[in-house]
Structures are given as C-alpha cells and as structure tokens.
Design a protein around this motif. Structure first.
Motif, mmCIF file in Angstrom:
data_model
loop_
_atom_site.group_PDB
_atom_site.id
_atom_site.type_symbol
_atom_site.label_atom_id
_atom_site.label_comp_id
_atom_site.label_asym_id
_atom_site.label_seq_id
_atom_site.Cartn_x
_atom_site.Cartn_y
_atom_site.Cartn_z
ATOM 1 N N LYS A 52 17.747 -3.495 0.040
ATOM 2 C CA LYS A 52 16.370 -3.976 0.046
ATOM 3 C C LYS A 52 15.694 -3.668 1.376
ATOM 4 O O LYS A 52 14.532 -3.264 1.432
ATOM 5 C CB LYS A 52 16.349 -5.476 -0.220
ATOM 6 C CG LYS A 52 14.947 -6.062 -0.309
ATOM 7 C CD LYS A 52 14.991 -7.538 -0.640
ATOM 8 C CE LYS A 52 13.580 -8.119 -0.721
ATOM 9 N NZ LYS A 52 13.603 -9.568 -1.027
ATOM 10 N N GLN A 53 16.446 -3.828 2.471
ATOM 11 C CA GLN A 53 15.903 -3.564 3.806
ATOM 12 C C GLN A 53 15.591 -2.075 3.976
ATOM 13 O O GLN A 53 14.544 -1.694 4.523
ATOM 14 C CB GLN A 53 16.908 -4.015 4.868
ATOM 15 C CG GLN A 53 16.342 -4.135 6.271
ATOM 16 C CD GLN A 53 17.366 -4.698 7.235
ATOM 17 O OE1 GLN A 53 18.556 -4.349 7.172
ATOM 18 N NE2 GLN A 53 16.921 -5.554 8.135
ATOM 19 N N VAL A 54 16.491 -1.228 3.494
ATOM 20 C CA VAL A 54 16.298 0.217 3.574
ATOM 21 C C VAL A 54 15.075 0.641 2.743
ATOM 22 O O VAL A 54 14.250 1.450 3.173
ATOM 23 C CB VAL A 54 17.566 0.954 3.094
ATOM 24 C CG1 VAL A 54 17.269 2.440 2.871
ATOM 25 C CG2 VAL A 54 18.687 0.797 4.114
ATOM 26 N N ALA A 55 14.977 0.084 1.517
ATOM 27 C CA ALA A 55 13.845 0.416 0.649
ATOM 28 C C ALA A 55 12.530 -0.032 1.274
ATOM 29 O O ALA A 55 11.508 0.659 1.180
ATOM 30 C CB ALA A 55 14.032 -0.238 -0.721
ATOM 31 N N GLU A 56 12.554 -1.202 1.924
ATOM 32 C CA GLU A 56 11.365 -1.719 2.582
ATOM 33 C C GLU A 56 10.924 -0.812 3.721
ATOM 34 O O GLU A 56 9.730 -0.502 3.878
ATOM 35 C CB GLU A 56 11.662 -3.120 3.113
ATOM 36 C CG GLU A 56 10.513 -3.803 3.812
ATOM 37 C CD GLU A 56 10.907 -5.187 4.320
ATOM 38 O OE1 GLU A 56 10.805 -5.405 5.541
ATOM 39 O OE2 GLU A 56 11.333 -6.031 3.505
ATOM 40 N N ALA A 57 11.900 -0.344 4.502
ATOM 41 C CA ALA A 57 11.586 0.549 5.616
ATOM 42 C C ALA A 57 11.017 1.871 5.105
ATOM 43 O O ALA A 57 10.032 2.395 5.646
ATOM 44 C CB ALA A 57 12.843 0.791 6.455
ATOM 45 N N TYR A 58 11.625 2.390 4.066
ATOM 46 C CA TYR A 58 11.150 3.668 3.506
ATOM 47 C C TYR A 58 9.752 3.515 2.896
ATOM 48 O O TYR A 58 8.918 4.416 2.995
ATOM 49 C CB TYR A 58 12.136 4.164 2.450
ATOM 50 C CG TYR A 58 11.705 5.459 1.813
ATOM 51 C CD1 TYR A 58 11.763 6.658 2.517
ATOM 52 C CD2 TYR A 58 11.221 5.494 0.501
ATOM 53 C CE1 TYR A 58 11.364 7.855 1.949
ATOM 54 C CE2 TYR A 58 10.809 6.681 -0.076
ATOM 55 C CZ TYR A 58 10.881 7.862 0.648
ATOM 56 O OH TYR A 58 10.468 9.038 0.082
ATOM 57 N N ASN A 59 9.501 2.370 2.278
ATOM 58 C CA ASN A 59 8.197 2.104 1.669
ATOM 59 C C ASN A 59 7.079 2.242 2.699
ATOM 60 O O ASN A 59 5.990 2.734 2.401
ATOM 61 C CB ASN A 59 8.199 0.699 1.064
ATOM 62 C CG ASN A 59 6.871 0.343 0.424
ATOM 63 O OD1 ASN A 59 6.238 1.170 -0.212
ATOM 64 N ND2 ASN A 59 6.450 -0.888 0.612
ATOM 65 N N VAL A 60 7.345 1.834 3.917
ATOM 66 C CA VAL A 60 6.338 1.898 4.982
ATOM 67 C C VAL A 60 6.314 3.269 5.655
ATOM 68 O O VAL A 60 5.265 3.893 5.791
ATOM 69 C CB VAL A 60 6.591 0.798 6.035
ATOM 70 C CG1 VAL A 60 5.664 0.978 7.234
ATOM 71 C CG2 VAL A 60 6.397 -0.576 5.417
ATOM 72 N N PRO A 64 1.891 7.622 5.006
ATOM 73 C CA PRO A 64 1.237 7.926 6.300
ATOM 74 C C PRO A 64 0.350 6.793 6.812
ATOM 75 O O PRO A 64 0.363 6.491 8.012
ATOM 76 C CB PRO A 64 0.407 9.174 5.985
ATOM 77 C CG PRO A 64 1.116 9.819 4.838
ATOM 78 C CD PRO A 64 1.654 8.682 4.009
ATOM 79 N N LYS A 65 -0.403 6.149 5.914
ATOM 80 C CA LYS A 65 -1.309 5.088 6.349
ATOM 81 C C LYS A 65 -0.522 3.862 6.818
ATOM 82 O O LYS A 65 -0.793 3.295 7.885
ATOM 83 C CB LYS A 65 -2.251 4.711 5.216
ATOM 84 C CG LYS A 65 -3.285 3.671 5.599
ATOM 85 C CD LYS A 65 -4.246 3.413 4.452
ATOM 86 C CE LYS A 65 -5.283 2.362 4.824
ATOM 87 N NZ LYS A 65 -6.236 2.095 3.733
ATOM 88 N N LYS A 66 0.471 3.460 6.009
ATOM 89 C CA LYS A 66 1.279 2.293 6.394
ATOM 90 C C LYS A 66 2.062 2.568 7.683
ATOM 91 O O LYS A 66 2.210 1.685 8.531
ATOM 92 C CB LYS A 66 2.241 1.935 5.264
ATOM 93 C CG LYS A 66 1.575 1.391 4.012
ATOM 94 C CD LYS A 66 2.623 1.039 2.975
ATOM 95 C CE LYS A 66 1.988 0.530 1.689
ATOM 96 N NZ LYS A 66 2.991 0.198 0.664
ATOM 97 N N ARG A 67 2.546 3.803 7.790
ATOM 98 C CA ARG A 67 3.325 4.150 8.986
ATOM 99 C C ARG A 67 2.454 4.075 10.229
ATOM 100 O O ARG A 67 2.892 3.558 11.273
ATOM 101 C CB ARG A 67 3.920 5.548 8.830
ATOM 102 C CG ARG A 67 4.816 5.964 10.000
ATOM 103 C CD ARG A 67 5.501 7.284 9.704
ATOM 104 N NE ARG A 67 6.330 7.732 10.820
ATOM 105 C CZ ARG A 67 7.098 8.813 10.801
ATOM 106 N NH1 ARG A 67 7.144 9.568 9.689
ATOM 107 N NH2 ARG A 67 7.812 9.152 11.854
ATOM 108 N N GLN A 68 1.224 4.570 10.137
ATOM 109 C CA GLN A 68 0.321 4.511 11.281
ATOM 110 C C GLN A 68 0.028 3.064 11.669
ATOM 111 O O GLN A 68 0.007 2.712 12.848
ATOM 112 C CB GLN A 68 -0.976 5.246 10.954
ATOM 113 C CG GLN A 68 -1.956 5.279 12.113
ATOM 114 C CD GLN A 68 -3.259 5.962 11.747
ATOM 115 O OE1 GLN A 68 -3.607 6.038 10.570
ATOM 116 N NE2 GLN A 68 -3.993 6.440 12.726
#
Length: 277
Positions: A52-60, A64-68
């Motif tokens: 779940k933690q890995v999926a959450e990190a990848y989701n962000v 590009p917008k969430k990562r920024q």
C-alpha cells in the motif's frame, strides 16, 4: 496518505525519470505483493502495508502535477486535497468523476432507445501497474429524457494504484432536428401559410416526429404570434408514463412580393368594408 518519503520508499533519487520511477515501482510491487505471503499472517500483514505504501508513493510520483506539489509542499497539500490561492493550485481532487457527452437524436429521445458504447479506462494490474482495459457499456435511454440528463456507471472510470475507481457519467446532449424543436415537454414546428390562408383558414397535413400524419384545421385568423396547440402530441413525459406534452404550431405568413393596382383596390375595398376588428 501515509507518512514517509516517497522517493525513499521507491528507492529512487529526487531527479529520477518517469521510467526509473516505474521500474522501481514494478520491482517493489512484485516483492511486496500480498499474494506472495498468504501462508504467514504476520508476513502477509507486513506485505499489505508495504504494498500500500509503495502504491501510494507511485500514485504521487508518477503524476507530474502531484509530484511537483509533493516536491514543493510535502504531504500536507496532498492530504488536505487543496492548496491556497497564493500557491496558485486551487482545489485538487484525487478521484475525479469523468463526464462524457452522449448525443441522441430528437427521435431517439422521443421513442427511447438502447445504446452500446465501447469505453477504455486505466486500472492497475495485479502488481499495481496501470493498464488499459476496454468494456462495452449498455445504456437504456428512456422516452422523454432531456438534454442534461446524467447516466452514472459507478466504478467504471479510471483507477489509480491504491485508490478507488472513479465513476463514469454520461451527459445527454440533443442533436438539432431539421423540423421540430423541443421546448421542455412540448414540440414546436413552424408552418408556412399564405396571407390569404391566414385570413380565411386552411386545412393541411403535418407529419409527426414519429412519422404519423395529422390533419390540422386552421379556422381562426392567424395573427402575428398566433400558435395552434395540439394536445398530447409533444414529447413523452418520462416521470409520467403515458402522458405527453403539446405540439405547438407557429406560423410563418408568406406575404406576396407585389400587388397590381387592381389587387390593391380589391383588398382595400374588402378590408375596409363592414369587418369587425
């Protein structure tokens, strides 16, 4: 969102490319997939948390917008799902409802119809990696439905890793008809009529939207703005089965382009005789 540095969770650098983020996620998703540890409850619980933690990190980090936003403000803006106007981001929704237009002809909305639509959406596979899937959706258009009516398919929209699938909504639109115009539950049609017919009356045939022939008698003098109403020949009323609106006939009076001196004299004599106005 859970705590922790998303870059450390995926074991990538802060300047990692999209491809590097994806490769790291695939590797960790396979490693921590809960199905790999079904026999050991404790190990299974740890795997579920890690996955779940890995999926959450990848989701962000894959967005590009969430990562920024994450790089600038950390977890808080993503958790609160909103940003101040000063930050210039407005409101952010992680589960956006997808709306698509569904255009129907006026006849389809009059009679009702069934439509099949092929939709494509993105969902995570067993390892949480996004993939595209296609599906045929069946839509039952009820007689009398109006432009703007919404048909919702819960959970048939896109799904991000670690999140719920969004809803897919179709919004009805109406293709203009060549002859009839819809006004609420009424149908409106324009009928051309000669000036003499407007004065002395006329009988004509009118083909309805669904192809039936109506005989219309005009006995009143057709003045500007005059409408002839035919009850129960409009659109079906979806919430009142068996009932319809009205058919409203508006008239376009065709005046002669020229009159002879004798015709003008005759008209003057007739119209200025003992006629009640």
């Amino acid at each position: 969102m859970g705590a922790g540095d998303y870059y450390k969770i995926l074991k990538v650098k802060r300047d990692a490319t999209d491809e590097e983020v994806k490769r790291a996620y695939r590797s960790l998703a396979m490693k921590w997939h809960p199905d790999k540890n079904l026999e050991d409850p404790l190990r299974k619980e740890e795997s579920e948390a890690k996955f779940k933690q890995v999926a959450e990190a990848y989701n962000v980090l894959s967005d590009p917008k969430k990562r920024q936003i994450y790089d600038l403000y950390g977890h808080y803006p993503l958790n609160s799902q909103r940003f101040s106007k000063e930050q210039g981001y407005g409101i952010m929704k992680e589960a956006v409802v997808v709306e698509s237009s569904l255009t129907c002809t006026l006849l389809e909305l009059y009679k009702g119809c069934k439509k099949k639509l092929k939709v494509s959406r993105t969902v995570p596979d067993e390892f949480g990696v996004p993939k595209s899937v296609e599906e045929i959706l069946k839509i039952d258009i009820k007689p009398g439905w109006k432009k703007g009516t919404k048909i919702t398919f819960p959970g048939k929209g896109n799904q991000e890793p670690g999140g719920a699938a969004t809803d897919l909504i179709f919004v009805l639109d109406e293709r203009p008809h060549d002859i009839f115009k819809r006004d609420g539950n009424d149908l409106v049609v324009i009928q051309k009529i000669l000036l003499v017919e407007a004065l002395i009356g006329k009988t004509f045939n009118l083909t309805t939207l669904d192809g039936r022939d109506l005989t219309i008698q005009v006995t009143d003098i057709v003045r500007p703005g005059f409408e002839l109403m035919v009850p129960n020949e409009g659109m079906p009323i979806s919430k009142e089965p068996g009932k319809k609106g009205n058919l409203r006939i508006k008239f376009d009076i065709m005046f002669p382009s020229r009159l002879s001196t004798q015709q003008k004299s005759d008209i003057r004599r007739i119209l200025l005789s003992d006629v009640d106005y």
